[in-house]
Design an enzyme around this catalytic site. Structure first.
Site, PDB file in Angstrom:
ATOM      1  N   ALA A 274     -39.651  10.955  39.589  1.00 19.41           N
ATOM      2  CA  ALA A 274     -38.659  11.986  39.315  1.00 19.41           C
ATOM      3  C   ALA A 274     -37.245  11.428  39.337  1.00 19.41           C
ATOM      4  O   ALA A 274     -36.418  11.777  38.504  1.00 19.41           O
ATOM      5  CB  ALA A 274     -38.795  13.102  40.350  1.00 19.41           C
ATOM      6  N   ASP A 320      -3.300   2.474   5.753  1.00 15.69           N
ATOM      7  CA  ASP A 320      -2.667   2.322   4.443  1.00 15.69           C
ATOM      8  C   ASP A 320      -1.864   3.568   4.172  1.00 15.69           C
ATOM      9  O   ASP A 320      -2.143   4.618   4.741  1.00 15.69           O
ATOM     10  CB  ASP A 320      -3.739   2.262   3.358  1.00 15.69           C
TER      11      ASP A 320
HETATM   12  P1  ATP Z   1      -0.656   1.036   0.267  1.00 14.19           P
HETATM   13  O1  ATP Z   1      -0.708  -0.350   0.793  1.00 14.19           O
HETATM   14  O2  ATP Z   1       0.434   1.863   0.803  1.00 14.19           O
HETATM   15  O3  ATP Z   1      -1.959   1.747   0.231  1.00 14.19           O
HETATM   16  P2  ATP Z   1      -0.948   0.136  -2.317  1.00 14.19           P
HETATM   17  O4  ATP Z   1      -2.159  -0.507  -1.800  1.00 14.19           O
HETATM   18  O5  ATP Z   1      -1.061   1.058  -3.463  1.00 14.19           O
HETATM   19  O6  ATP Z   1      -0.170   0.854  -1.196  1.00 14.19           O
HETATM   20  P3  ATP Z   1      -0.206  -2.033  -3.749  1.00 14.19           P
HETATM   21  O7  ATP Z   1      -1.149  -1.504  -4.739  1.00 14.19           O
HETATM   22  O8  ATP Z   1      -0.445  -3.344  -3.101  1.00 14.19           O
HETATM   23  O9  ATP Z   1       0.064  -1.003  -2.634  1.00 14.19           O
HETATM   24  O10 ATP Z   1       1.184  -2.046  -4.454  1.00 14.19           O
HETATM   25  C1  ATP Z   1       2.243  -2.748  -3.928  1.00 14.19           C
HETATM   26  C2  ATP Z   1       3.398  -2.750  -4.918  1.00 14.19           C
HETATM   27  O11 ATP Z   1       2.958  -3.357  -6.123  1.00 14.19           O
HETATM   28  C3  ATP Z   1       3.844  -1.371  -5.321  1.00 14.19           C
HETATM   29  O12 ATP Z   1       4.863  -0.928  -4.483  1.00 14.19           O
HETATM   30  C4  ATP Z   1       4.360  -1.564  -6.716  1.00 14.19           C
HETATM   31  O13 ATP Z   1       5.684  -1.978  -6.682  1.00 14.19           O
HETATM   32  C5  ATP Z   1       3.502  -2.677  -7.242  1.00 14.19           C
HETATM   33  N1  ATP Z   1       2.414  -2.182  -8.068  1.00 14.19           N
HETATM   34  C6  ATP Z   1       1.481  -1.285  -7.730  1.00 14.19           C
HETATM   35  N2  ATP Z   1       0.614  -1.078  -8.723  1.00 14.19           N
HETATM   36  C7  ATP Z   1       1.014  -1.867  -9.735  1.00 14.19           C
HETATM   37  C8  ATP Z   1       0.523  -2.122 -11.044  1.00 14.19           C
HETATM   38  N3  ATP Z   1      -0.542  -1.518 -11.522  1.00 14.19           N
HETATM   39  N4  ATP Z   1       1.196  -2.992 -11.808  1.00 14.19           N
HETATM   40  C9  ATP Z   1       2.258  -3.627 -11.324  1.00 14.19           C
HETATM   41  N5  ATP Z   1       2.766  -3.441 -10.124  1.00 14.19           N
HETATM   42  C10 ATP Z   1       2.160  -2.569  -9.317  1.00 14.19           C
END
Ligand code: ATP
Length: 857
Positions: A274, A320
């Site tokens: 138990a 993020d």
């Molecule tokens: P977080 O980190 O806040 O989630 P995220 O992952 O969207 O943001 P990234 O995608 O790394 O951040 O983007 C970082 C930077 O790169 C942005 O601030 C922008 O200036 C540039 N960026 C984002 N998307 C593009 C794209 N498709 N083409 C060119 N530059 C971009």
């Protein structure tokens, strides 16, 4: 045998149509699901038999058989019945625990994209069959052995198969098919990860026929125990030894007093059975996995069970920004274009860039499909079009090459045919674009505008371009992004999710520091962080470049005060986690990309995004957010804390009651009283304590203050915060009341043994009601607010009354019907423990209120 296409033409046509649904179904029936065979599980019957393997149970059975031979068979039979009931309960608990774990595993099954009947479809990876046409993208885990038929820059991380961690290049081959070979550069293997590129492949082998399947036996591992389970197992061993020792002493002392040896042995063995808390490990597994199932309903999918436990200890959440704190619904709110000469007559430069430099696709129904940032750009373009339509612009400048966006470079370039020349367009973060411009005149304006827009919380993208006579060979593309002329800026907003502000506040009151990690500009990050409440005056902000320059020591000094990291690249996340951990913080970290996997693995709880996350990140994570939402993390933490609280509650309940049984039996002879209970009574009470009430406690709702108290230190003893003390004093109180009943009833000439038995059973039921909450009194909780618990208590009460009053049970349990004064006395005594524990709670909350009042002054 399934036949696969042999010639190039057959393969080419299969790529566009894929298998038909009917054919895929037929093949699935023939070869079976694409999954690895699990280690053979124990059959339920075996699991049931295992319940009798316990050493003490074996002794109990033998002792009761001996007792039967020399004494009363009815005793033996009822003891055996109770032992079997006990085994059934143990079996149900273990079986449920196993099933719950299985269900959890099922939920984390992966999906995959295939072409079937001419359409791209998403299916369960387990439904793949040889001959399926699979779409492979960077970030995915390859679900079967395939041959790459088409593809660009495909790189694979095959470390799970070969141990080699450097990604290997793969080349497409469509001339013919050959069997998968680990040394071949045209085959991709189940269980390996694609780190780069895109492609299309044909499935050759599935399930156990794959290379991974062949070594799967070596990889089989049981689900790991959680830290709590490990601690409980160790603790269980120690306590069992202690209990055995006590039972031995009881046996020895009894012999000295001249008690009957066999009866004495039955009592001590029953007590051992138990009091040893053998049900606890299974109960903990059930509580954890039921909790995980509840979390899945709230969009948090637990991949590794220990995460449920560690959730309650989290002190930092690094999250993020885009999509987790914000809605990931970008809208362009302003642009400024440079009025330099147009590279293509009739077109505004910025307009061209918006139309051409993106991966947005037009779906069948005219919908735009793509990543939020780029969708916003195209939508903005469409709203501000001149004479030409969007499609016309695309047709006029066909794309002939690209350097894709990556979050380290923060740039993306595309190359387009423009007559016999080549148009190069590059967009990206404004500081990165500044680095590739030829004309430095624009710098001041770009810097000023982008700073101002970023401070308004906007994501700012800069655009640039140039015209070349011809496209250089691929090997020279790394030099293309230079000598560009500036074309313009675009500012876009991405509003925070509504529920995030409240979730952040909740974190802060719960002693958890939220931290934003973003690829965006520091000013954008700061504004949004302020808006949602992450950033407060006095906090620090670090940018990726500052972080790179900083020594480990300096960073360690700042890390706990830094709440925003901007323009960081994924590899820096690992440094942030490590440094926080160095400071004894427990970090939850979100991530979605391939490069996030190391930091997810390193953190206490790695959290992947269910919608936007890659397979790689999901595989590395402990938990997946099905809705990508920050608020879900906080909900999961709340749930984690609740589960842990409830586990503590049933440990408290079981251990106190077991303790009371031991105290009662040990103390009685020392106080000159006869052995208070018969073996059947002890076993019956054990059934009551270890059974449903304990499990029902796992269903208890969260305590009111659950998110107002600091995180639990993971190494903290299970018996901290008064739990050990409670087990001790309530156990002694319960025993004291029982023994007093025995003493008094003997003096009065009452039916003392039935009364002792009843008081102990009632005390335990009163105790379980009182421990439902650590602080709130029962009248505030509501007696009927935990249905399973109240039902099991009522059930037990009815049975107890039957045992006292039904002649049939009287004979079996050696009980006697109690008269009214005896019954009133027993019920009264049985209620003492309940009131004592309620009083303990009252003192606790009184003290706490006093402390809070002191803090306020
Ligand atoms: P977080 O980190 O806040 O989630 P995220 O992952 O969207 O943001 P990234 O995608 O790394 O951040 O983007 C970082 C930077 O790169 C942005 O601030 C922008 O200036 C540039 N960026 C984002 N998307 C593009 C794209 N498709 N083409 C060119 N530059 C971009």
């Amino acid at each position: 045998m399934i036949s696969l296409p042999k010639s190039k033409s057959e393969l080419t046509s299969l790529i566009s149509t894929g298998l038909t649904e009917a054919e895929a179904k037929r093949r699935l029936e023939e070869v079976g699901p694409n999954s690895l065979k699990e280690k053979k599980k124990k059959a339920p019957f075996q699991l049931f038999l295992d319940q009798f393997k316990d050493f003490m149970i074996a002794i109990l059975i033998s002792a009761s058989l001996i007792a039967g031979v020399i004494g009363e068979w009815s005793d033996t039979i009822i003891i055996l019945v109770i032992v079997i009931l006990n085994a059934i309960m143990g079996f149900i608990q273990e079986y449920r625990a196993e099933k719950a774990l299985e269900a959890l595993k099922k939920m984390s099954e992966t999906h995959t994209r295939v072409i079937r009947s001419g359409k791209t479809q998403t299916i369960h990876s387990s439904e793949l069959v040889p001959g399926d046409i699979l779409i492979c993208e960077a970030g995915n885990m390859i679900p079967a052995d395939i041959q790459l038929l088409e593809g660009n820059a495909v790189k694979m991380d095959e470390s799970s198969l070969t141990g080699e961690s450097v990604p290997v290049d793969k080349t497409a081959f469509i001339e013919e098919i050959d069997s998968p070979d680990i040394n071949s550069d045209r085959h991709l293997f189940k269980g390996t990860f694609q780190t780069n590129g895109r492609g299309v492949g044909i499935v050759l082998k599935t399930g156990m026929d794959t290379q991974f399947g062949k070594i799967a036996d070596l990889l089989q591992e049981g689900s790991p125990e959680t830290p709590l389970q490990i601690r409980m197992r160790k603790f269980g061993k120690t306590i069992s030894l202690l209990i055995l020792l006590i039972c031995l002493i009881i046996f020895g002392l009894g012999l000295l007093r001249g008690e009957e040896p066999l009866e004495l042995m039955m009592v001590s063995v029953s007590l051992a059975v138990a009091a040893i808390p053998e049900a606890l490990p299974a109960l903990i597994t059930i509580a954890l996995s039921l909790g995980a199932a509840r979390m899945a309903k709230k969009e948090a999918l637990i991949r590794k069970l220990p995460a449920v436990e560690s959730l309650g200890s989290i002190t930092f959440i690094c999250t993020d920004k885009t999509g987790t704190l914000t809605k990931n619904q970008m809208t362009v709110v302003r642009h400024s274009s440079d009025e330099k000469e147009h590279v293509a007559p009739g077109y505004d430069n910025l307009q061209l860039a918006l139309a051409l430099n993106n991966d947005v696709k037009v779906g069948k129904d005219g919908n735009l499909l793509g990543e939020a940032t780029e969708l916003a750009l195209v939508q903005h373009l469409i709203q501000n079009l001149g004479e030409k339509t969007y499609q016309e612009i695309l047709n006029d400048f066909p794309r002939i090459g690209e350097i894709p966006f990556d979050s380290d470079r923060k740039l993306m370039s595309t190359f387009h045919q423009m007559g016999d020349q080549v148009l190069v367009i590059c967009k990206g973060a404004s500081e990165c674009i500044i680095g590739v411009l030829n004309d430095q005149n624009d710098l001041q304006k770009i810097k000023k505008d982008s700073q101002e827009w970023a401070e308004a919380g906007e994501r700012v993208l800069a655009f640039s371009g140039k015209v070349l006579d011809k496209l250089p060979p691929k090997s020279e593309w790394d030099k293309i992004e230079s000598e560009l002329s500036y074309w313009g800026l675009v500012g876009m907003i991405d509003p925070p999710r509504e529920e995030v502000k409240e979730a952040i506040q909740e974190c802060k009151t719960a002693g958890i520091q939220p931290v934003m990690i973003t690829g965006d500009h520091p000013a954008t990050a700061k504004t949004i962080a302020k808006e949602v409440g992450i950033f407060e005056e006095g906090d620090l902000i670090l940018s990726g470049s500052e972080l790179r320059e900083m020594s480990d020591e300096d960073f360690a000094n700042q890390v706990e005060k830094t709440t925003v990291y901007a323009r960081v690249s994924p590899d820096q996340k690992l440094r942030i986690v490590r440094t926080l951990q160095q400071k004894n913080q427990f970090v939850a970290m979100t991530g979605d990309g391939v490069n996030d996997a190391p930091s997810l693995r390193a953190s206490t709880i790695g959290i992947a995004m269910g919608i936007t996350g890659t397979d790689v990140s999901k595989e590395a994570a402990h938990m997946i957010l099905l809705d990508d939402n920050f608020a879900t993390i906080v909900r999961a933490i709340r749930e984690g804390r609740r589960i842990f609280d409830n586990i503590r509650k049933f440990i408290k309940y079981i251990m106190t009651c077991n303790g009371a049984e031991i105290w009662t039996i040990t103390m009685a002879p020392l106080l000159g009283l006869p052995i208070p209970l018969l073996p059947i009574h002890i076993l019956w009470i054990n059934l009551v304590t270890d059974g449903i009430p304990a499990l029902a406690l796992a269903k208890e709702k969260a305590e009111k203050n659950i998110m107002d108290r600091p995180p639990r230190p993971p190494k903290q003893s299970l018996f901290a915060e008064g739990l050990g003390w409670h087990i001790l004093w309530v156990g002694i109180l319960m025993a004291g009341i029982t023994l007093f009943t025995q003493y008094w009833a003997i003096r009065q000439g009452w039916h003392w043994q039935t009364m002792v038995f009843t008081v102990l059973a009632f005390s335990q039921l009163g105790h379980v009601m009182a421990v439902r909450s650590d602080r709130s009194p029962l009248y505030k909780l509501g007696i009927f607010t935990n249905t399973p618990l109240i039902l099991s208590i009522i059930g037990t009460l009815i049975l107890q009354v039957l045992i006292i009053y039904l002649p049939f049970f009287n004979r079996i349990f050696h009980t006697e019907a109690l008269n009214l004064p005896e019954l009133i006395f027993s019920v009264g005594m049985g209620l003492v423990v309940f009131h004592a524990v309620e009083f303990e709670k009252w003192i606790k909350s009184f003290r706490q209120k006093k402390e809070e009042a002191k803090l306020k002054h």
